[in-house]
Design a protein around this motif. Sequence first.
Motif, PDB file in Angstrom:
ATOM      1  N   VAL A  44      34.024  41.180  50.138  1.00 16.64           N
ATOM      2  CA  VAL A  44      35.093  41.311  49.156  1.00 16.64           C
ATOM      3  C   VAL A  44      36.165  40.253  49.399  1.00 16.64           C
ATOM      4  O   VAL A  44      36.608  39.559  48.472  1.00 16.64           O
ATOM      5  CB  VAL A  44      35.732  42.717  49.225  1.00 16.64           C
ATOM      6  N   TYR A  70      34.514  39.947  42.145  1.00 21.38           N
ATOM      7  CA  TYR A  70      35.507  39.821  43.208  1.00 21.38           C
ATOM      8  C   TYR A  70      36.205  38.452  43.143  1.00 21.38           C
ATOM      9  O   TYR A  70      37.361  38.327  43.558  1.00 21.38           O
ATOM     10  CB  TYR A  70      34.866  40.038  44.575  1.00 21.38           C
ATOM     11  N   LEU A  71      35.518  37.449  42.618  1.00 24.14           N
ATOM     12  CA  LEU A  71      36.183  36.180  42.324  1.00 24.14           C
ATOM     13  C   LEU A  71      37.269  36.396  41.275  1.00 24.14           C
ATOM     14  O   LEU A  71      38.375  35.864  41.381  1.00 24.14           O
ATOM     15  CB  LEU A  71      35.164  35.144  41.823  1.00 24.14           C
ATOM     16  N   ALA A  87      37.235  36.749  46.952  1.00 25.32           N
ATOM     17  CA  ALA A  87      38.574  36.951  46.412  1.00 25.32           C
ATOM     18  C   ALA A  87      39.539  35.910  46.970  1.00 25.32           C
ATOM     19  O   ALA A  87      40.383  35.365  46.245  1.00 25.32           O
ATOM     20  CB  ALA A  87      39.070  38.358  46.742  1.00 25.32           C
ATOM     21  N   CYS A  91      38.815  39.191  40.796  1.00 25.25           N
ATOM     22  CA  CYS A  91      39.883  39.940  41.466  1.00 25.25           C
ATOM     23  C   CYS A  91      40.834  38.992  42.195  1.00 25.25           C
ATOM     24  O   CYS A  91      42.058  39.168  42.156  1.00 25.25           O
ATOM     25  CB  CYS A  91      39.286  40.925  42.469  1.00 25.25           C
ATOM     26  N   GLY A  92      40.265  37.979  42.862  1.00 18.96           N
ATOM     27  CA  GLY A  92      41.087  36.996  43.558  1.00 18.96           C
ATOM     28  C   GLY A  92      41.964  36.206  42.607  1.00 18.96           C
ATOM     29  O   GLY A  92      43.135  35.928  42.892  1.00 18.96           O
ATOM     30  N   LEU A 149      44.767  38.447  41.562  1.00 20.59           N
ATOM     31  CA  LEU A 149      45.702  38.617  42.670  1.00 20.59           C
ATOM     32  C   LEU A 149      46.633  37.421  42.771  1.00 20.59           C
ATOM     33  O   LEU A 149      47.850  37.576  42.953  1.00 20.59           O
ATOM     34  CB  LEU A 149      44.928  38.798  43.977  1.00 20.59           C
ATOM     35  N   PHE A 195      38.070  47.182  45.220  1.00 21.87           N
ATOM     36  CA  PHE A 195      38.739  45.993  45.756  1.00 21.87           C
ATOM     37  C   PHE A 195      39.719  46.383  46.864  1.00 21.87           C
ATOM     38  O   PHE A 195      39.733  45.772  47.948  1.00 21.87           O
ATOM     39  CB  PHE A 195      39.466  45.259  44.632  1.00 21.87           C
ATOM     40  N   ALA A 213      41.569  33.123  44.848  1.00 26.46           N
ATOM     41  CA  ALA A 213      43.034  33.177  44.904  1.00 26.46           C
ATOM     42  C   ALA A 213      43.600  31.825  45.310  1.00 26.46           C
ATOM     43  O   ALA A 213      44.562  31.330  44.708  1.00 26.46           O
ATOM     44  CB  ALA A 213      43.482  34.267  45.880  1.00 26.46           C
TER      45      ALA A 213
END
Length: 282
Positions: free
Chosen positions: A193, A151-152, A197, A154-155, A158, A182, A201
């Motif tokens: 989550v 999830y890191l 993230a 994913c951030g 993003l 996500f 980000a």
Amino acid sequence: MKSENKYGLFLIRILEGILVGVGAVLPGISGGVLCVIFGIYKPVMQFLAHPFKTFKKNMLLLAPVAIGVIIGFLGISKILAFFLETYPNQSVCLFVGLIGGMMPSLFREAGEQGRTKGSFISLFAAMAIIFALLITLGAAHIEVVPNVGWYLFCGFCLAMSLIAPGMSFSTLLMPLGLYTPFIAGIGSIDMSVLVPAGIAALATIILLSKGVNYLFENHYSIAFHAICGIVIAATVMIIPFGSFTESVSGAAVNLGLIIAGIILALLLDKFNQKIDVKNAEA
């Protein structure tokens, strides 16, 4: 009339922010691309690179956009998830039309400071790189188990979709099997989550935004034409070509949505140009 124009522009900026927020989570679409298309990418990057220095200058422009992004990103996540699951091809076709309709304004803005051979080289080079990257990711069927570390990631993706227009985070996450969990986490406001993230980000934006802003201040035409190439390649890659061969009625609906998106984008661009002219005359 001036107050009416300001009120109308405020609402338009909120609408653009909503589309940026929705585009940030829509498969294949980049929030940064929509920022560029709506003519707000440069002030966004200036603000991210120098938040205190440019706060007063960009506040009136970016405040309604920020409101719209929050609405689009959080408030519409569940609705978006429903339409993507129920009408995936139709949803993507509408956004393809919106991006296609804004390409003339994007190319116009890219040439604000002139065009050189280097500008077109950067356009085609960026287009080729994105085509190669997306085709490779599509061919690599790799899946991972979602956890804090992912999830890191994913951030990070993003944030990159905002800083580097055309780099849609969904395009990177879908081949890994991370996109659905996500988006589900965003829609349900799952802190396990959102927190990792969000941290990733924010860190990515802080570390990379100044470098991207430097490129635009010193190599505007080359950088912006590279974005044009990225947008073209990313848009072509998300067109659901297979859905056009399933049935005549389905192809007609998809084509109609693309055309509707193009018309809507052209009308929005025309309105923005009128507002800009009136503001310049005021």
